[in-house]
Design a protein around this motif. Sequence first.
Motif, PDB file in Angstrom:
ATOM      1  N   GLN A  29     -17.570  -1.825   3.678  1.00  0.00           N
ATOM      2  CA  GLN A  29     -16.557  -1.960   2.623  1.00  0.00           C
ATOM      3  C   GLN A  29     -15.346  -1.046   2.904  1.00  0.00           C
ATOM      4  O   GLN A  29     -14.985  -0.191   2.077  1.00  0.00           O
ATOM      5  CB  GLN A  29     -17.167  -1.654   1.260  1.00  0.00           C
ATOM      6  N   PRO A  30     -14.688  -1.246   4.054  1.00  0.00           N
ATOM      7  CA  PRO A  30     -13.676  -0.280   4.499  1.00  0.00           C
ATOM      8  C   PRO A  30     -12.284  -0.515   3.914  1.00  0.00           C
ATOM      9  O   PRO A  30     -11.280  -0.486   4.627  1.00  0.00           O
ATOM     10  CB  PRO A  30     -13.674  -0.493   6.013  1.00  0.00           C
ATOM     11  N   TRP A  31     -12.213  -0.732   2.601  1.00  0.00           N
ATOM     12  CA  TRP A  31     -10.924  -1.004   1.966  1.00  0.00           C
ATOM     13  C   TRP A  31     -10.705  -0.100   0.766  1.00  0.00           C
ATOM     14  O   TRP A  31     -11.643   0.428   0.158  1.00  0.00           O
ATOM     15  CB  TRP A  31     -10.858  -2.475   1.525  1.00  0.00           C
ATOM     16  N   ARG A  32      -9.454   0.067   0.414  1.00  0.00           N
ATOM     17  CA  ARG A  32      -9.041   0.737  -0.829  1.00  0.00           C
ATOM     18  C   ARG A  32      -7.925  -0.101  -1.445  1.00  0.00           C
ATOM     19  O   ARG A  32      -7.088  -0.652  -0.730  1.00  0.00           O
ATOM     20  CB  ARG A  32      -8.528   2.157  -0.567  1.00  0.00           C
ATOM     21  N   TRP A  33      -7.927  -0.175  -2.739  1.00  0.00           N
ATOM     22  CA  TRP A  33      -6.887  -0.905  -3.474  1.00  0.00           C
ATOM     23  C   TRP A  33      -6.087   0.068  -4.335  1.00  0.00           C
ATOM     24  O   TRP A  33      -6.641   1.018  -4.883  1.00  0.00           O
ATOM     25  CB  TRP A  33      -7.514  -1.953  -4.384  1.00  0.00           C
ATOM     26  N   ARG A  34      -4.816  -0.206  -4.473  1.00  0.00           N
ATOM     27  CA  ARG A  34      -3.986   0.523  -5.434  1.00  0.00           C
ATOM     28  C   ARG A  34      -3.280  -0.498  -6.312  1.00  0.00           C
ATOM     29  O   ARG A  34      -2.576  -1.387  -5.811  1.00  0.00           O
ATOM     30  CB  ARG A  34      -2.948   1.412  -4.742  1.00  0.00           C
ATOM     31  N   VAL A  35      -3.489  -0.369  -7.614  1.00  0.00           N
ATOM     32  CA  VAL A  35      -2.901  -1.299  -8.569  1.00  0.00           C
ATOM     33  C   VAL A  35      -1.565  -0.742  -9.050  1.00  0.00           C
ATOM     34  O   VAL A  35      -1.504   0.380  -9.583  1.00  0.00           O
ATOM     35  CB  VAL A  35      -3.838  -1.521  -9.772  1.00  0.00           C
ATOM     36  N   LEU A  36      -0.498  -1.495  -8.851  1.00  0.00           N
ATOM     37  CA  LEU A  36       0.818  -1.161  -9.381  1.00  0.00           C
ATOM     38  C   LEU A  36       1.147  -2.135 -10.518  1.00  0.00           C
ATOM     39  O   LEU A  36       0.461  -3.146 -10.685  1.00  0.00           O
ATOM     40  CB  LEU A  36       1.875  -1.252  -8.270  1.00  0.00           C
ATOM     41  N   PRO A  37       2.166  -1.869 -11.305  1.00  0.00           N
ATOM     42  CA  PRO A  37       2.459  -2.766 -12.434  1.00  0.00           C
ATOM     43  C   PRO A  37       2.744  -4.209 -12.030  1.00  0.00           C
ATOM     44  O   PRO A  37       2.517  -5.122 -12.824  1.00  0.00           O
ATOM     45  CB  PRO A  37       3.698  -2.118 -13.076  1.00  0.00           C
ATOM     46  N   ASP A  38       3.236  -4.416 -10.810  1.00  0.00           N
ATOM     47  CA  ASP A  38       3.635  -5.776 -10.432  1.00  0.00           C
ATOM     48  C   ASP A  38       3.014  -6.274  -9.135  1.00  0.00           C
ATOM     49  O   ASP A  38       3.349  -7.350  -8.650  1.00  0.00           O
ATOM     50  CB  ASP A  38       5.155  -5.851 -10.300  1.00  0.00           C
ATOM     51  N   ARG A  39       2.103  -5.495  -8.547  1.00  0.00           N
ATOM     52  CA  ARG A  39       1.525  -5.907  -7.274  1.00  0.00           C
ATOM     53  C   ARG A  39       0.240  -5.140  -6.986  1.00  0.00           C
ATOM     54  O   ARG A  39      -0.066  -4.128  -7.645  1.00  0.00           O
ATOM     55  CB  ARG A  39       2.516  -5.735  -6.130  1.00  0.00           C
ATOM     56  N   LEU A  40      -0.468  -5.609  -5.981  1.00  0.00           N
ATOM     57  CA  LEU A  40      -1.735  -5.008  -5.573  1.00  0.00           C
ATOM     58  C   LEU A  40      -1.621  -4.627  -4.107  1.00  0.00           C
ATOM     59  O   LEU A  40      -1.239  -5.463  -3.271  1.00  0.00           O
ATOM     60  CB  LEU A  40      -2.858  -6.031  -5.785  1.00  0.00           C
ATOM     61  N   LEU A  41      -1.914  -3.371  -3.793  1.00  0.00           N
ATOM     62  CA  LEU A  41      -1.815  -2.874  -2.422  1.00  0.00           C
ATOM     63  C   LEU A  41      -3.203  -2.725  -1.820  1.00  0.00           C
ATOM     64  O   LEU A  41      -4.107  -2.157  -2.443  1.00  0.00           O
ATOM     65  CB  LEU A  41      -1.104  -1.519  -2.390  1.00  0.00           C
TER      66      LEU A  41
END
Length: 327
Positions: A29-41
């Motif tokens: 599971q080598p991922w990280r997500w960052r939630v922004l108000p208008d997009r997903l990184l």
Amino acid sequence: MSRIADPIAVVLAEAANVAGYAPSIHNTQPWRWRVLPDRLLLFADRGRQLTATDPDGELLLLSCGTALQHARLALCAAGWDTTVRYLPDPACPDLLAEIIPCDRAEVTPRAMRMVQAMRTRHTDRRPVSDEALPSDTTHALAAAAAGSARLHVLTADQVLELAAAAYRAGEIEADDPQIRSELAYWTGRSAPEGTGLPQDVLLAGAPRTTVPARDFGTPGTLPIGPGHDRHARYALLYGDDDQPASWLRAGEALGAVWLVAVGKGVSLVPLSGAIEVTTTRETLRRMLAGVGRPYLVIRLGVADAAPPRTPRMPASQTVDLSAVDPG
């Protein structure tokens, strides 16, 4: 997520959570997500890269691509069309993609079924049943890959070549102490909580099969059964080049193919051993007549019953909500 005020940010956070069901090599599971108000990184988590087995991070990118596909599909099932920017910042190579919701879309029953398939998908390494795959099923799986990568179903002669390559790759990796140590880490209790391959998903011995499976170094507890893989089909997932964006797209294709396979009752097992070794990867490339770069071998067949599923990390460790959560 109850403290997030923006409804779009809530949908993005939920999509990142669902993406955690995606498959990955050794369940790293080598991922990280960052939630922004208008997009997903989407970021690569290099702390969960297999530095001995996958020193260039290509299989990490493939794994992250499956999570990217799952997140996009979850947003589709929530009624959003999306735009994706691959590797958007050259100064930040670990930022793999931006998913941007752009327009409202109709929620289709197919999208809802695919999201449900994410939750039930599993890897079954046991020999498949004696039921042959219908040709229209393999055509549907190849169609699912189209647009992100391509799927080449191997001929009987090519399967024998693959078997020799897989056997040779296994020999080479078994002689590498760093790879053996890394494998022991991800298949033992030392793997971080919610990751790795527990004993109940690993076979209790070597299966009867034409193409040898990976030797995980220690037996699991999953009974093998009496079957043989003579009715399995093997395919190569491939594309035009070895660029990072292409490996990401190949991961998207793998995610799409796997979910279609779930819906059709097909067992899919990724076989990356012959990809991990340079000499055997070249053998696979020759099967493509030099017109493509192989990303992954997959085994296809009809399974009898589902084994236990691998664990998952809690979303709190993979999804960063700090930009949208006032708490």
